[in-house]
Design an enzyme around this catalytic site. Structure first.
Site: not given
Ligand code: SAH
Ligand code: SF4
Length: 359
Positions: A94, A107, A114, A118, A121, A165-166, A197, A220-222, A296, A339
Site C-alpha cells: 500500500e 506514505c 512486517c 505489534c 497493527c 513494514g519496518e 518511522s 513509535s513509543l506507545h 484505529n 496500512c
Molecule cells: N514500522 C514503523 C512504520 C510503519 S507504522 C513503525 O512502527 O513506526 C506507522 C505508525 O502507525 C507507527 O507509529 C505505528 O505505531 C502506527 N500504527 C500502527 N497501527 C496503528 C493503529 N491500528 N492505530 C494507530 N496507529 C497505528
Molecule cells: Fe510493523 Fe510498524 Fe506495524 Fe509494528 S506498527 S507491526 S513495526 S508496521
C-alpha cells in the site's frame, strides 16, 4: 539484481559503463526516469542520445519496476488517495497520497507485511513476507507522484516511511531508494522532508546516525515502561526502553536534530494522566516532539481509541512537561488509509477494519 528505477545515479553510471555505453548518458536517462517520470516503452519523439536509445531497446538493459494498481480508494476530503499496488511477483503493498495543495506527502511501504508483530497493527497481524527492493520503494513514489501530477499538477514535497513494514529492518535498500528520491536530478525531495518511522530498531537507529544524509527520525513509543511497551510492541524484548532512548539521544545529538515520538493512544491501556506524566519524564531534556495517534481499531486487537476529551487531556500534560505535542489527524480514515487495511479488506472481506499508517 534491482530494476532500472532502483539504481542510484552513480550505480546507473557504472551500469552504463559496464554495458559499453558512455556514462555521461546517465543524466538524460535519470531525468527520464525520475524527473519526467516516464513509464513504459521508448517514445519515438524523445530526444535521447542514440547509444542510450540502443541500450534501452536492447536485452541487456534492466527492466523497469512495474507497480500495477489493483485498488484505488479516494477519500471524501478529495486529497487522500490510497493505492494498493501489485509487484512483479504478485505481492501487494500500500502507498498513500495525502496532504493538501502545496504540501502533498507520499506514505510508502518498505516491506510486504512486517516481522515486528505489534499487536494493534494490521500489517503486524499479517506477518512478514519479504523486503522491498530499492526499485520497489522508488516505484511507489513515482506512482504516487504521477497521480498527483495528473490530479493537481503538483510535485510531492514530503515522503514518510510509515506504510507497511519496518523501514530500519530493510536498511540498505531503503537508503538506496532515498538517495534516488532526494537526488536533485530526480524527484528532488529535500532530505529533511523525508521521515523514517521506526518501531525502535536500535541497531538501525545507530546506523542512521552514522549515515551522511540527514533524514527525519520518528520513533513509535506507545509505552513508558518495559512491561507496558513490551505488551504492545514485541521488539521491546530485544531492545528495551533504556537502550532505545539512549539510541534516540545519541541520534539527536549526532545529527543535531529533533526526534519525533509517536504514541498510539489506546483507551484504558496507555492513555491515563499517569502515562502522560511518565512519558514527559522519559523524554525530559531531549530535543523531542510527541505525536499522539488515537488507535484505529483492527480486527485482531480488541483495543479502542480514547474519546476526544481524554486525548486533549493527555496532550495537555505532555505540553505542560515542556514537550511539543500534536494530535495526528486521521485524515483519510474514511478510505481506510491505514496500512494493511486495504489489503486485509480484500483478503478477509472484513468491514471497517482500520489500521496503521494514519498520517
Ligand atoms: N514500522 C514503523 C512504520 C510503519 S507504522 C513503525 O512502527 O513506526 C506507522 C505508525 O502507525 C507507527 O507509529 C505505528 O505505531 C502506527 N500504527 C500502527 N497501527 C496503528 C493503529 N491500528 N492505530 C494507530 N496507529 C497505528
Ligand atoms: Fe510493523 Fe510498524 Fe506495524 Fe509494528 S506498527 S507491526 S513495526 S508496521
Amino acid at each position: 539484481m534491482d530494476s532500472l528505477d532502483g539504481l542510484t545515479y552513480s550505480r546507473l553510471e557504472e551500469r552504463l559503463s559496464a554495458a559499453g555505453v558512455n556514462p555521461v548518458h546517465a543524466k538524460p536517462l535519470f531525468n527520464r526516469l525520475h524527473r519526467k517520470l516516464l513509464t513504459g516503452d521508448l517514445d519515438e519523439a524523445e530526444t535521447l542520445p542514440p547509444p542510450l536509445r540502443r541500450w534501452l531497446a536492447s536485452e541487456e538493459a534492466l527492466p523497469r519496476c512495474q507497480l500495477v494498481p489493483s485498488a484505488v480508494t479516494p477519500s471524501t476530503d478529495g486529497y487522500t488517495h490510497k493505492y494498493l499496488l501489485r509487484l512483479a511477483d504478485g505481492a501487494e503493498i500500500e502507498s498513500v497520497l495525502m496532504g493538501f495543495p502545496g504540501r502533498f506527502t507520499a506514505c510508502l511501504s518498505t516491506q510486504v507485511g512486517c516481522a515486528m508483530g505489534c499487536v494493534f497493527c494490521a500489517t503486524g497481524q499479517m506477518g512478514f513476507s519479504r523486503h522491498l527492493r530499492a526499485g520497489e520503494i522508488v516505484g511507489q513514489a513515482q506512482y504516487v507522484a504521477r497521480r498527483l501530477r495528473e490530479m493537481h499538477g503538483e510535485p510531492i514535497r514530503n515522503i514518510v516511511l510509515m506504510g507497511m513494514g519496518e523501514p530500519l529492518h530493510n536498511f540498505d535498500p531503503l537508503m538506496e531508494a532515498l538517495e534516488i528520491l532526494t537526488d536533485t536530478r530526480g524527484l528532488n525531495i529535500g532530505p529533511s522532508r523525508v521521515a523514517i518511522s521506526t518501531v525502535g530498531h536500535v541497531a538501525g537507529i545507530y546506523k542512521l546516525a552514522e549515515h551522511p544524509a540527514r533524514y527525519s527520525l520518528a520513533v513509535s513509543l506507545h509505552g513508558a515502561s518495559d512491561a507496558e511497551r513490551g505488551a504492545l510492541v514485541p521488539i521491546n524484548q530485544r531492545w528495551p526502553l533504556a537502550e532505545l532512548l539512549k539510541a534516540c539521544r545519541a541520534y539527536s545529538e549526532r545529527k543535531r536534530a529533533k526526534v519525533f515520538f509517536a504514541w498510539t493512544l489506546i483507551a484504558g491501556q496507555n492513555d491515563s494522566a499517569d502515562h502522560a506524566r511518565r512519558l514527559g519524564e522519559l523524554l525530559q531534556g531531549m530535543n523531542a516532539h510527541v505525536n499522539l495517534i488515537p488507535l484505529n481499531p483492527t480486527e485482531d486487537f480488541s483495543g479502542r481509541p480514547p474519546d476526544d476529551a481524554s486525548v486533549r487531556a493527555f496532550q495537555q500534560i505532555v505540553l505542560d512537561a515542556g514537550l511539543p505535542c500534536t494530535v495526528r489527524q486521521r485524515r483519510g480514515i474514511d478510505v481506510a488509509a491505514g496500512c494493511g487495511q486495504l489489503k486485509s479488506a480484500g483478503k478477509r472481506s472484513s468491514h471497517g477494519r482500520n489500521a496503521s499508517c494514519v498520517r
